[in-house]
Enzyme design. Structure first.
Site, short mmCIF file in Angstrom:
data_model
loop_
_atom_site.label_atom_id
_atom_site.label_comp_id
_atom_site.label_asym_id
_atom_site.label_seq_id
_atom_site.Cartn_x
_atom_site.Cartn_y
_atom_site.Cartn_z
N GLY A 116 0.78 -1.22 0.00
CA GLY A 116 0.00 0.00 0.00
C GLY A 116 0.82 1.28 0.00
O GLY A 116 2.00 1.31 -0.37
N CYS A 117 0.17 2.34 0.44
CA CYS A 117 0.75 3.69 0.35
C CYS A 117 2.01 3.84 1.19
O CYS A 117 2.87 4.66 0.87
CB CYS A 117 -0.28 4.72 0.80
SG CYS A 117 -1.77 4.80 -0.21
#
Length: 386
Positions: free
Chosen positions: A159-160
Site C-alpha cells: 500500500g501507500c
C-alpha cells in the site's frame, strides 16, 4: 544538524518522477461518475460530497479509456449490460504501462544522482496495483543497464506506506554497507482498478487515486554541488485495533479497496506518541513530508501537531495536482520540497516523513536537508566482491 559522517550515513541523492500521458480533470471524472449513478440518488449525493472535499483537481492515467464519453468508458460504464474489464485484463494493462513509466522515473533519478547505472548494487521495486513474472525488477535491469548480479528486493502489496518503507530499508542497507548504492523504483497504476459502483469504498478510490512512478538513489554520499536528504532514525508501527480500516483485495474486476472514514481519527489518537518516540522527546522539526493519502489525513496531521500551512503545502500540492499515487507519492512530496529548499538557498533543516498503509501501518522517518555533499565515484561493487 547533521551528526553522521562517513560510514553509516545514508542520503537520498537523486529523485525522479514520471506521469502517464493522459490528464484527468476532476470535473471530467465526476461527470462519468454522475452518469453512472443517475439511478442511485443517494450514492450520487455521497459522490458529490467526496469529490468536492478530497482536495484533488487533476490526476493522470495510463488508460486512454477514461478519456472517452461516459457511455463508452468501460471502467465507469453507464451501461449496466456492459461488463467492466476483468482483473486479468487490468493486469495486461499494468504489465504494458508500468514498465516504461518506472523506467522513466528511474532514469531521471540516476541522472539526478550522477551515478553510473552499472555501479548500482541493489534495486527495490515497489507496487501494490499489479504484478507479473518475471518481475518489474528484471525488466528494469535490462533496460537501465544494471548489473546482472544486482541484489533485487521487491516490495509488493504493502500500500501507500511502502514507498517510505523502501527508503528505510535502503537506509539500513547503506548504513551497514557504505559502498552500496540503492535504486528504489515505485510505480502505481491506481486508476486501472476504478469500477462502476455506488459503494462508498469504490467512490473514495474514484475520487482521489491517480497513476505515476517515482524513484530515488540512496547511498552514503561523499561531494556534490546539489543538496539532498540525509536519512536519520525511523520505525514502523501497527496501530492498535485498526486492521480492518484499510483493505486492498483482489476481485474479479480489479482490486477492491476499502478505506475507513475513521483513519484520520485513528491518526489523531495514536500518532503523537509515535512521533514523540521518533524524535526522542525533542522539538518538532520545520519540515514535514506527509503522504497525502487524502485531504483528511493531511488535515489530521496538521491539526495534531499545530503545523503551519507552509509545512503541509508540499503534500497538499501533490494531492491537488496528481492525486494519491499510493507508494509513489512520498517521493513526489520530497522532490517538491527539495526544489523549494534549493531555490531559497536554505541551509540544513530537519524534518519528519510520514506514510500510512494497510494494517493500519504507520511509517515514520527523520531526515535532514543537506545543501551539499560529495558523491562517491568508485565502483560500488568493490565492497561486495561482485
Amino acid at each position: 544538524m547533521v551528526s553522521e559522517h562517513g560510514a553509516g550515513r545514508a542520503l537520498i541523492q537523486g529523485i525522479g518522477t514520471a506521469l502517464p500521458p493522459h490528464r484527468l480533470c476532476q470535473d471530467d471524472v465526476f461527470a462519468k461518475i454522475e452518469a453512472s449513478l443517475r439511478e442511485d440518488p443517494h450514492a450520487l449525493r455521497w459522490a458529490k460530497r467526496i469529490f468536492k472535499q478530497c482536495g484533488v483537481q487533476v490526476r493522470y492515467t495510463c488508460e486512454e479509456d477514461f478519456l472517452k464519453p461516459a457511455d463508452q468508458c468501460t471502467y465507469l460504464s453507464t451501461d449496466k449490460q456492459q461488463a467492466a474489464p476483468s482483473t486479468s485484463k487490468r493486469m495486461e494493462v499494468y504489465r504494458r504501462e508500468s514498465v516504461p513509466l518506472a523506467e522513466k522515473a528511474a532514469e531521471e533519478a540516476i541522472r539526478d544522482a550522477g551515478v553510473e547505472a552499472s555501479g548500482i548494487t541493489h534495486i527495490l521495486t515497489v507496487s501494490c496495483t499489479g504484478q507479473f513474472l518475471p518481475g518489474l525488477d528484471t525488466v528494469l535491469i535490462h533496460r537501465l543497464g544494471l548489473s546482472a548480479r544486482i541484489q533485487r528486493i521487491p516490495l509488493t502489496f504493502q500500500g501507500c506506506a511502502a514507498g517510505l518503507r523502501a527508503i528505510q530499508l535502503a537506509q539500513q542497507i547503506v548504513s551497514a554497507s557504505p559502498a552500496a548504492t540503492v535504486l528504489i523504483v515505485c510505480v502505481e497504476l491506481c486508476t486501472i482498478h476504478l469500477q462502476p459502483s455506488g459503494s462508498r469504498e469504490a467512490l473514495f478510490g474514484a475520487s482521489f487515486f491517480g497513476d505515476g512512478a517515482s524513484a530515488c538513489i540512496v547511498s552514503s554520499g561523499e561531494a556534490d554541488q546539489q543538496g539532498g536528504f540525509q536519512l536519520g532514525g525511523g520505525h514502523s508501527v501497527l496501530l492498535p485495533d485498526s486492521a480492518d480500516e484499510m483493505i486492498w483485495e483482489v476481485g474479479d474486476t480489479g482490486f477492491d479497496l476499502y478505506l475507513s472514514p475513521n483513519i484520520p481519527k485513528l491518526l489523531r489518537t495514536f500518532l503523537r506518541d509515535e512521533v514523540d518516540r521518533l524524535l526522542d522527546g525533542g522539538a518538532l522539526p520545520p519540515l514535514w513530508a506527509i503522504h497525502p493519502g487524502g485531504r483528511g489525513i493531511v488535515d489530521a496531521v496538521q491539526d495534531l501537531f499545530g503545523l503551519e500551512d507552509s509545512q503541509t503545502e508540499f503534500s497538499r500540492n501533490v494531492l491537488r495536482d496528481f492525486g494519491n499515487l499510493s507508494s509513489a507519492t512520498l517521493l513526489f512530496v520530497l522532490k517538491g520540497m527539495r526544489e523549494r529548499l534549493r531555490e531559497q538557498g536554505e541551509g540544513e533543516r530537519s524534518g519528519v516523513a510520514l506514510a500510512f498503509g494497510p494494517g493500519l501501518t504507520a511509517e515514520l522517518l527523520r531526515f535532514t536537508y543537506v545543501p551539499s555533499f560529495v558523491t562517491k565515484r568508485e565502483s560500488s561493487y568493490e565492497y561486495a566482491g561482485l
